[in-house]
Design a protein around this motif. Sequence first.
Motif, PDB file in Angstrom:
ATOM      1  N   GLU A 163      -4.623  -3.748   2.025  1.00 39.19           N
ATOM      2  CA  GLU A 163      -3.533  -3.410   1.102  1.00 39.19           C
ATOM      3  C   GLU A 163      -4.037  -2.987  -0.278  1.00 39.19           C
ATOM      4  O   GLU A 163      -3.608  -1.982  -0.823  1.00 39.19           O
ATOM      5  N   VAL A 164      -4.948  -3.793  -0.840  1.00 40.00           N
ATOM      6  CA  VAL A 164      -5.345  -3.636  -2.243  1.00 40.00           C
ATOM      7  C   VAL A 164      -6.399  -2.554  -2.432  1.00 40.00           C
ATOM      8  O   VAL A 164      -6.365  -1.806  -3.403  1.00 40.00           O
ATOM      9  N   VAL A 165      -7.345  -2.462  -1.482  1.00 41.06           N
ATOM     10  CA  VAL A 165      -8.435  -1.490  -1.615  1.00 41.06           C
ATOM     11  C   VAL A 165      -8.059  -0.177  -0.938  1.00 41.06           C
ATOM     12  O   VAL A 165      -8.083   0.881  -1.569  1.00 41.06           O
ATOM     13  N   GLU A 166      -7.719  -0.251   0.343  1.00 35.45           N
ATOM     14  CA  GLU A 166      -7.446   0.979   1.091  1.00 35.45           C
ATOM     15  C   GLU A 166      -6.064   1.554   0.806  1.00 35.45           C
ATOM     16  O   GLU A 166      -5.924   2.761   0.647  1.00 35.45           O
ATOM     17  N   GLY A 167      -5.049   0.685   0.747  1.00 38.84           N
ATOM     18  CA  GLY A 167      -3.678   1.163   0.566  1.00 38.84           C
ATOM     19  C   GLY A 167      -3.338   1.538  -0.870  1.00 38.84           C
ATOM     20  O   GLY A 167      -3.053   2.697  -1.183  1.00 38.84           O
ATOM     21  N   LYS A 168      -3.376   0.570  -1.754  1.00 36.04           N
ATOM     22  CA  LYS A 168      -2.957   0.777  -3.149  1.00 36.04           C
ATOM     23  C   LYS A 168      -4.074   1.325  -4.034  1.00 36.04           C
ATOM     24  O   LYS A 168      -3.810   1.828  -5.109  1.00 36.04           O
ATOM     25  N   LYS A 169      -5.313   1.149  -3.586  1.00 36.21           N
ATOM     26  CA  LYS A 169      -6.483   1.577  -4.367  1.00 36.21           C
ATOM     27  C   LYS A 169      -6.526   0.927  -5.751  1.00 36.21           C
ATOM     28  O   LYS A 169      -6.925   1.529  -6.730  1.00 36.21           O
ATOM     29  N   TRP A 170      -6.109  -0.350  -5.787  1.00 34.51           N
ATOM     30  CA  TRP A 170      -6.153  -1.108  -7.039  1.00 34.51           C
ATOM     31  C   TRP A 170      -7.567  -1.592  -7.339  1.00 34.51           C
ATOM     32  O   TRP A 170      -7.882  -1.893  -8.486  1.00 34.51           O
ATOM     33  N   LEU A 171      -8.391  -1.723  -6.289  1.00 34.43           N
ATOM     34  CA  LEU A 171      -9.788  -2.124  -6.442  1.00 34.43           C
ATOM     35  C   LEU A 171     -10.651  -1.235  -5.549  1.00 34.43           C
ATOM     36  O   LEU A 171     -10.188  -0.778  -4.504  1.00 34.43           O
ATOM     37  N   SER A 172     -11.899  -1.038  -5.948  1.00 36.52           N
ATOM     38  CA  SER A 172     -12.868  -0.377  -5.074  1.00 36.52           C
ATOM     39  C   SER A 172     -13.425  -1.437  -4.118  1.00 36.52           C
ATOM     40  O   SER A 172     -13.204  -2.633  -4.310  1.00 36.52           O
TER      41      SER A 172
ATOM     42  N   PHE B 101      -6.552 -12.446  -9.723  1.00 34.48           N
ATOM     43  CA  PHE B 101      -7.548 -11.461 -10.159  1.00 34.48           C
ATOM     44  C   PHE B 101      -6.985 -10.048 -10.073  1.00 34.48           C
ATOM     45  O   PHE B 101      -7.044  -9.281 -11.029  1.00 34.48           O
ATOM     46  N   VAL B 102      -6.428  -9.692  -8.914  1.00 34.08           N
ATOM     47  CA  VAL B 102      -5.908  -8.341  -8.695  1.00 34.08           C
ATOM     48  C   VAL B 102      -4.727  -8.065  -9.626  1.00 34.08           C
ATOM     49  O   VAL B 102      -4.651  -7.005 -10.262  1.00 34.08           O
ATOM     50  N   GLY B 103      -3.806  -9.016  -9.707  1.00 38.67           N
ATOM     51  CA  GLY B 103      -2.642  -8.835 -10.576  1.00 38.67           C
ATOM     52  C   GLY B 103      -3.037  -8.661 -12.027  1.00 38.67           C
ATOM     53  O   GLY B 103      -2.549  -7.769 -12.726  1.00 38.67           O
ATOM     54  N   PHE B 104      -3.952  -9.503 -12.504  1.00 39.37           N
ATOM     55  CA  PHE B 104      -4.394  -9.420 -13.899  1.00 39.37           C
ATOM     56  C   PHE B 104      -5.123  -8.114 -14.166  1.00 39.37           C
ATOM     57  O   PHE B 104      -4.895  -7.467 -15.190  1.00 39.37           O
TER      58      PHE B 104
END
Length: 177
Positions: free
Chosen positions: A30-39, A64-67
Amino acid sequence: MLFDIFITFFKIGSFTIGGGYAMLPVIQKEVVEGKKWLSDEEFLDSIAVTNSLPGPLAINCATFVGFKNAGYAGAISAVLGAVMPSFLIILAIALFFTSIQENPIVKYIFAGIRPAVVSLIAYALVKLVKSMGVNLVNISISLAVLLLILLLNFHPIVTIVICGSLGFFLFRKEGKA
């Protein structure tokens, strides 16, 4: 953005059974591949940081991700999103568990879920190893820590402190971070 963070972590919390490590592949997807919020590298770093902090891995990772993406409000949104499904499910189970705990269907369902959780943890391990970089130093450190914990009963916190110190001395000269 805050609602998107909340919904993303609500979805992660809703469909992940087995705790923080079982959530890793879902969070990564979700966070890396989907939303690209993190590498991939940032995700691996976040796991390293969140594993070294007290508290549940999933909550620390959500924080961590939210902040990182929306400051304090993002951290709160992510944590609420991650916690809310579990809270609601536990509340429902608490209300009805005594009447269903011996139900054979419930037992069969959980017997099927357990191996899936182990597979999710193994999948997370493979993804983390790939992100870490497969080289002699990384594999040697990983195997040494595994052996220290399994054979010599080292405390995980001790291994984290040792490896952090080791990493400082090994990688600062090479400029790797």
